[in-house]
Enzyme design. Structure first.
Site: not given
Ligand code: NAD
Length: 500
Positions: A177, A180, A231, A235, A252, A291, A394
């Site tokens: 997934k 979006e 995020g 997570g 992650e 990240c 962050e």
């Molecule tokens: P996000 O948490 O908003 O979304 C990440 C994914 O999770 C998306 O596909 C989203 O649709 C899904 N999601 C959202 N709510 C969910 C739920 N309740 N259950 C399951 N899935 C759900 O994060 P983002 O804004 O897309 O990305 C930015 C974040 O990702 C930042 O915090 C960044 O640091 C982190 N990130 C971490 C790494 C790493 O390697 N540690 C790498 C890239 C990005």
């Protein structure tokens, strides 16, 4: 495949069962870039059922390792073939520059090649000395099963490859997934997996929102592992949803990454230029939406003024614009939401006493920078301290905060004063100090006199709230395997524990 059939289940492309669609916006002008299927719980269940069947009764988990590795290498070759198309898609979807998009595709191909080599090199398992000539004991690697792979919008294809390549190498089936906000390159990658010869049902894709699609995957009893990158808030939800079914969970998450600069790293003009240049790159590449972004500059007090002045001078010159335009160095933020968040963080920092050294607003529109785009000027905030929200959280935007220290202990304490622990850097000419500080930093990656590089063969992941588990390296493959001990008695005899 029409543009709205972006759900892939059991080898077929389809639209959402509900017929719902989503517009994917170009962050450079807020216009519609593509329309994708907006999957829901029904689509997710269908994808899990397909992945389950492919795992339980299909050939992939039992396909010889050499054949699985060969398929991964074919995928790498196809990525090279389609490099320009994929890089362009990634650039338009995320806003990053085309040059960054090309680097991403190269890194994705490297990940597929790396896991192909690793899975072959690691062999079938290891023989264990059972202490008896009549016992043959082996520990073998087996795939975990059906994997749910949930990815973010900042490095859509790269993050997908760090999950897909080891999952396939280990013999799993999966449902991915993508975010979006940026689903387009993942659709292209899943097409390439089919072209490379992956059996139907092994790779499934559901485009759609975190809730319901990601949430359903996390709680689904048919899923054995969920690997999530995103995020902290999401997570935690994933971990909670996954707990009742006791599936494996790898997270992650975010980072608040310190870039510690000692005065001796600025001893000569050349050294100074290098340290400033890398601090600029650490904070502002991809508009800080990384990240591991070095968003916290922790600089020795004696060089602060000169360092920050030069940093701000150069940050002001960064060429912002549409990522596909020639000469543009930095694209827009990915969404209106990300722009709002950045504005709010800067406002709160200024209210808490930070000193604005550059940026702090949206730049004037011009021919490469449409007014409707989500652009924000690289921003340097001086005079920051650890109580400020902008230092603790962050921001995931083009914001660099500046804190200072006088002693090595103080520098380490500041760098570790975060709930995250993803990555950090130390800049110094003193080799002993470099090793001492690196040893004391509670972060999953520590760079000495560098920032940002990662290697597919080295583990990536976080301490603290930056997550659990690791991607890349041998641990990144182990995440997708179960270890099974097979103990064979070559000369069985009665035990006679019970006398009767
Ligand atoms: P996000 O948490 O908003 O979304 C990440 C994914 O999770 C998306 O596909 C989203 O649709 C899904 N999601 C959202 N709510 C969910 C739920 N309740 N259950 C399951 N899935 C759900 O994060 P983002 O804004 O897309 O990305 C930015 C974040 O990702 C930042 O915090 C960044 O640091 C982190 N990130 C971490 C790494 C790493 O390697 N540690 C790498 C890239 C990005």
């Amino acid at each position: 495949m029409s543009s709205v059939e972006t759900i892939h289940v059991d080898g077929e492309w389809r639209g959402a069962a509900s017929g719902a669609q989503r517009e994917v916006l170009d962050p450079a002008d807020a216009k519609t870039l593509a329309v994708v299927s907006e999957g829901g719980a029904d689509d997710t269940d269908a994808a899990v059922t397909a992945a389950r069947r492919a795992f339980d009764t299909g050939s992939w988990p039992h396909t010889p390792v050499a054949e699985r590795a060969a398929l991964l290498r074919r995928v790498a070759d196809l990525l090279v073939r389609d490099r320009e198309e994929i890089a362009l898609t990634e650039s338009r979807d995320t806003g990053k520059t085309l040059a960054e998009g090309r680097i991403d595709v190269d890194c994705v191909a490297d990940a597929f090649r790396y896991f192909a080599d690793l899975v072959v090199a690691e062999g079938a398992g290891r023989v264990v000395d059972a202490g008896s000539a009549t016992v043959h004991s082996v520990v073998v690697h087996e795939p975990v099963g059906v994997c749910a792979l949930i990815t973010p919008w900042n490095y859509p294809l790269l993050q997908a490859s760090w999950k897909i390549a080891p999952a396939l190498a280990a013999g799993n089936t999966f449902v991915i997934k993508p975010s979006e906000v940026t689903p387009l390159s993942t659709v292209l990658l899943v097409k390439l997996l089919a072209e490379a010869g992956l059996p139907a049902g092994v790779a499934n894709l559901v485009t759609g929102a975190g809730d319901p699609v990601g949430a359903r995957l996390s709680e689904h009893p048919g899923v054995d592992l969920v690997s999530f990158t995103g995020g902290l808030t999401s997570g935690v939800k994933v971990a909670q949803a996954a707990a009742p079914t006791v599936k494996k969970v790898a997270l992650e998450l975010g980072g608040k990454n310190p870039n510690v600069v000692f005065a001796d790293a600025c001893a000569t003009d050349e050294d100074f230029d290098t340290a400033v240049d890398q601090a600029l790159n650490a904070a502002f590449i991809h508009s800080g939406q990384v990240c591991s972004a070095g968003s916290r500059l922790i600089v020795e007090e004696s060089v602060r003024e000169r360092f920050v002045a030069e940093l701000a001078r150069r940050a002001e010159k960064i060429k912002l614009g549409r990522g596909t335009e020639e000469g543009v160095e930095c694209g827009p933020l990915v969404s209106a939401q990300q722009l709002d968040k950045t504005e709010a963080y800067v406002a709160s920092a200024l209210a808490e006493g930070a000193v604005l050294r550059c940026g702090g607003s949206q730049p004037e529109p011009n021919e490469v920078r449409p007014a409707a785009g989500y652009f924000y000027a690289p921003t340097v905030l001086d005079g920051c301290h650890r109580e400020m929200k902008v230092v603790r959280e962050e921001t995931f935007g083009p914001i660099l905060t500046v804190e200072t220290f006088r002693t090595e202990d103080e520098a380490v304490a500041l760098a570790n004063d975060t709930e995250y622990g993803l990555a950090g850097a130390v800049w110094t000419k003193d080799a002993g100090r470099a090793r001492r500080v690196a040893g004391r930093l509670r972060h999953g990656t520590v760079w000495i006199n560098d920032f940002h590089p990662y290697l597919p063969q080295a583990e990536w992941g976080g301490f603290g709230k930056s997550g659990t588990g690791r991607e890349l390296g041998p641990t990144g493959l182990a995440e997708y395997r179960e270890a099974k001990h097979v103990y064979q008695n070559l000369a069985p005899e009665p035990v006679r524990w019970f006398a009767g």
